[in-house]
Design a protein around this motif. Structure first.
Motif, PDB file in Angstrom:
ATOM      1  N   TRP A  83       0.961  14.261  11.875  1.00 35.56           N
ATOM      2  CA  TRP A  83       0.727  13.462  10.681  1.00 35.56           C
ATOM      3  C   TRP A  83      -0.725  13.003  10.596  1.00 35.56           C
ATOM      4  O   TRP A  83      -1.273  12.844   9.491  1.00 35.56           O
ATOM      5  CB  TRP A  83       1.687  12.280  10.630  1.00 35.56           C
ATOM      6  N   TYR A 109      -2.945  13.559   7.332  1.00 37.05           N
ATOM      7  CA  TYR A 109      -3.652  12.414   6.739  1.00 37.05           C
ATOM      8  C   TYR A 109      -5.144  12.706   6.597  1.00 37.05           C
ATOM      9  O   TYR A 109      -5.755  12.481   5.541  1.00 37.05           O
ATOM     10  CB  TYR A 109      -3.410  11.197   7.629  1.00 37.05           C
ATOM     11  N   ARG A 110      -5.745  13.215   7.661  1.00 35.90           N
ATOM     12  CA  ARG A 110      -7.172  13.547   7.611  1.00 35.90           C
ATOM     13  C   ARG A 110      -7.450  14.585   6.540  1.00 35.90           C
ATOM     14  O   ARG A 110      -8.421  14.469   5.777  1.00 35.90           O
ATOM     15  CB  ARG A 110      -7.650  14.075   8.963  1.00 35.90           C
ATOM     16  N   TYR A 158      -7.203  13.071   2.965  1.00 33.06           N
ATOM     17  CA  TYR A 158      -8.304  12.185   2.604  1.00 33.06           C
ATOM     18  C   TYR A 158      -9.647  12.900   2.619  1.00 33.06           C
ATOM     19  O   TYR A 158     -10.557  12.516   1.874  1.00 33.06           O
ATOM     20  CB  TYR A 158      -8.302  10.921   3.465  1.00 33.06           C
ATOM     21  N   LYS A 169      -0.362  13.192  -2.080  1.00 29.96           N
ATOM     22  CA  LYS A 169      -0.447  12.037  -1.170  1.00 29.96           C
ATOM     23  C   LYS A 169       0.838  11.230  -1.226  1.00 29.96           C
ATOM     24  O   LYS A 169       1.339  10.763  -0.190  1.00 29.96           O
ATOM     25  CB  LYS A 169      -1.634  11.158  -1.546  1.00 29.96           C
ATOM     26  N   ASN A 212       3.377  10.591   1.893  1.00 28.82           N
ATOM     27  CA  ASN A 212       3.780   9.271   2.377  1.00 28.82           C
ATOM     28  C   ASN A 212       5.292   9.103   2.383  1.00 28.82           C
ATOM     29  O   ASN A 212       5.838   8.419   3.258  1.00 28.82           O
ATOM     30  CB  ASN A 212       3.114   8.169   1.549  1.00 28.82           C
ATOM     31  N   PHE A 255       6.272  10.904   5.487  1.00 30.83           N
ATOM     32  CA  PHE A 255       5.827  10.129   6.647  1.00 30.83           C
ATOM     33  C   PHE A 255       6.765   8.950   6.891  1.00 30.83           C
ATOM     34  O   PHE A 255       7.096   8.631   8.049  1.00 30.83           O
ATOM     35  CB  PHE A 255       4.397   9.633   6.424  1.00 30.83           C
ATOM     36  N   ARG A 304      -9.943   1.546   7.056  1.00 33.33           N
ATOM     37  CA  ARG A 304      -9.234   2.817   6.978  1.00 33.33           C
ATOM     38  C   ARG A 304     -10.166   3.999   7.241  1.00 33.33           C
ATOM     39  O   ARG A 304     -11.380   3.874   7.185  1.00 33.33           O
ATOM     40  CB  ARG A 304      -8.611   3.005   5.589  1.00 33.33           C
ATOM     41  N   SER A 312       3.059   3.299   5.768  1.00 30.09           N
ATOM     42  CA  SER A 312       2.315   4.337   5.049  1.00 30.09           C
ATOM     43  C   SER A 312       1.305   4.916   6.026  1.00 30.09           C
ATOM     44  O   SER A 312       0.978   4.296   7.046  1.00 30.09           O
ATOM     45  CB  SER A 312       1.597   3.767   3.819  1.00 30.09           C
ATOM     46  N   MET A 313       0.831   6.105   5.724  1.00 30.27           N
ATOM     47  CA  MET A 313      -0.208   6.695   6.565  1.00 30.27           C
ATOM     48  C   MET A 313      -1.446   5.799   6.576  1.00 30.27           C
ATOM     49  O   MET A 313      -2.081   5.618   7.617  1.00 30.27           O
ATOM     50  CB  MET A 313      -0.574   8.088   6.039  1.00 30.27           C
ATOM     51  N   GLU A 314      -1.772   5.238   5.400  1.00 27.51           N
ATOM     52  CA  GLU A 314      -2.970   4.420   5.280  1.00 27.51           C
ATOM     53  C   GLU A 314      -2.909   3.179   6.168  1.00 27.51           C
ATOM     54  O   GLU A 314      -3.941   2.742   6.696  1.00 27.51           O
ATOM     55  CB  GLU A 314      -3.175   3.997   3.826  1.00 27.51           C
TER      56      GLU A 314
END
Length: 517
Positions: free
Chosen positions: A153, A157-158, A161, A183, A187, A190, A240, A503-505
């Motif tokens: 994950w 995510y990387r 973004y 996105k 999420n 995720f 972040r 969330s990933m964030e």
């Protein structure tokens, strides 16, 4: 890409008619003149997208004309055309900020390529980037189903973004909408992953269990401190990965990135829980049990993060580390200035820890102040505001001073933040916690399908204020609202940046190790 207005200045312009016709055939509006004086008059009278300027002309030479053009139109790119490759001529031209130079004889394709590079480069880049993302969209989406570990994950995510940063200048609203959809889909997946795996990371840890808040310092920070003569650890609240990406170029001249890594914030992804776990090296339930006087539950009055230094000193001692420690928390501007004035205190310690709360303050200000909302209406604008703040901050000056003194620095956060836009109704009594992304209490009413509920907090190593305490966590861009005053609540908090949930964030937190250049 056609339609750009070009001025071509050459004392032998009649010999260049085939070139002019070629460019006009490509859709360019080309105006010509044969001397520097006329060129200056034309540039003063109208705006050109680009000027092609001959270097060897009678009267005013190209090198003499160039500064006058730049004085009138400093942002207009100028391509210098010259018969000579003499170094001093090139130095003068480059010093006068030409965009490009061509050596005679030039062919039409050379000229066209230089025009595209200097007039259309951003458009060409964004078009190619858009095409590249569209071609990779399917591969990214299929990777959601294949993601089995937190490390998987992190890569997703990387990638998402990185694409968001690449596409931030795109003029194609459709591709930005596609990325936003992807996105959101990521999420949601995720959240399912966390729901299925989170408690296992405590009950049945294995090689795929990520480094989490409670073992971050022991597993990631102490090894850096052991290896470096001087280390300063910056914990920037709400920081972040995408915000790291925008400040990284600012730090490039001071530091080289030795490690760009990530760890997993515990739940709740809130300062009270995640940051205390980091500094204590313990999960919240253990802190409450071992040091009950230093832990306050959500329903108790008082500051929830008042003992970080005490927790950290205890952890250093328990791990048998003999570091001299400097600890400070920056919550006001004057605190940062005071720390700069006392830089020797930071430098003289083996291990300095500085908590920086500005981004958390900025997030709250955005919620409460309309002008900040307008300045940071979405993630791209919030990133821009973050970079603007950082470039003029005491934090950057502090890092510069530490780079001069040879400090290794670590940058991380206790959790990230996410922009919320989907209200989810829950019920709770007066003792229920107030956070929008998680709730804890004894009489919670909720839809099981809409939340991650932990009915036995001890399984997640979370404290209980009473015997029937439950924790629930919001997914993705959801935020909790109560049935009464729902509309007013939604209007106030919709599209604000919040933390505490899944969330990933919020959970995938950057961990950077930087060495001075």
């Amino acid at each position: 890409m056609s339609g750009a207005k070009i001025l071509w200045v050459d004392d032998e312009i009649d010999l260049l008619k085939p070139h002019i016709l070629f460019l006009k055939g490509k859709g360019y509006d080309v105006e010509t003149c044969n001397n520097g004086y006329d060129a200056i008059d034309l540039v003063a009278a109208r705006q050109f997208d680009l000027v092609i300027l001959d270097e060897m002309m009678p009267g005013l030479t190209g090198l003499e004309t160039l500064p006058r053009i730049k004085e009138l139109r400093p942002m207009t790119p100028v391509i210098m055309v010259t018969k000579s490759e003499e170094e001093n001529i090139m130095d003068k031209a480059v010093g006068s900020k030409i965009a490009d130079y061509l050596i005679k004889p030039v062919n039409p394709n050379q000229v066209l390529l230089s025009i595209k590079k200097n007039v259309h480069s951003q458009q060409l880049v964004t078009e190619q980037t858009t095409a590249d993302y569209r071609s990779e969209f399917g591969r990214i989406s299929s990777s959601f189903a294949d993601a089995r570990t937190f490390a998987d994950w992190v890569q997703i995510y990387r990638k998402l973004y990185n694409w968001e940063m690449e596409l931030s200048e795109s003029t194609d609203p459709g591709v930005r909408e596609i990325l936003s959809y992807q996105k959101n889909e990521a999420n949601n997946e995720f959240a399912k992953f966390i729901k299925n795996r989170y408690l296992d990371w405590f009950a049945k840890p294995d090689d795929d269990t990520p480094v989490m808040s409670q073992n971050l310092i022991r597993k990631k920070v102490f090894p850096v401190v052991d290896a470096a003569p001087k280390t300063t650890f910056f914990l920037i609240d709400n920081f972040r990965y995408d915000q790291w990406r925008v400040i990284q170029p600012v730090l490039h001249s001071l530091f080289e990135v030795e490690k760009e890594d990530f760890y997993c914030s515990i739940l709740p992804t809130a300062t009270q829980y995640a940051r205390n776990a980091i500094f204590a090296g313990l999960m919240p339930a253990a802190i409450d049990k071992i040091m009950p006087d230093l832990w306050l539950n959500d329903d108790e009055e008082g500051g929830k993060n008042q003992h970080e230094e005490d927790f950290l000193r205890r952890q250093i001692q328990s791990q048998g580390k003999g570091y001299s420690l400097f600890f400070d928390k920056i919550v006001k501007t004057d605190s940062g200035k005071r720390l700069i004035e006392n830089i020797d205190k930071v430098h003289n310690a083996d291990f300095s820890v500085i908590v920086y709360n500005f981004l958390d303050i900025l997030s709250h200000a955005r919620t409460e102040t309309q002008i900040i909302r307008d300045l940071a209406e979405d993630e791209a604008a919030f990133r821009s505001l973050t970079r603007s703040w950082f470039e003029h901050s005491d934090l950057l000056e502090l890092m510069r001073l530490l780079a001069e003194r040879g400090h290794t620095i670590i940058i991380t956060s206790d959790h990230g933040t996410i922009q919320v836009d989907n209200p989810v109704r829950v019920q709770g009594d007066r003792a229920t916690s107030s956070n929008l992304r998680y709730k804890t209490g004894r009489n919670l009413g909720f839809n099981q399908k809409e939340v991650f509920a932990i009915t036995k907090p001890e399984l997640a190593h979370l404290p209980k204020s009473n015997i029937t305490s439950t924790y629930i966590f919001a997914y993705n861009r959801d935020f909790f609202v109560y049935p009464n005053n729902t509309n007013q609540f939604v209007r106030y908090y919709n599209n604000t940046f919040q933390h505490g949930g899944i969330s990933m964030e919020e959970m995938i937190v950057p961990f950077l190790v930087l060495k001075p250049r």
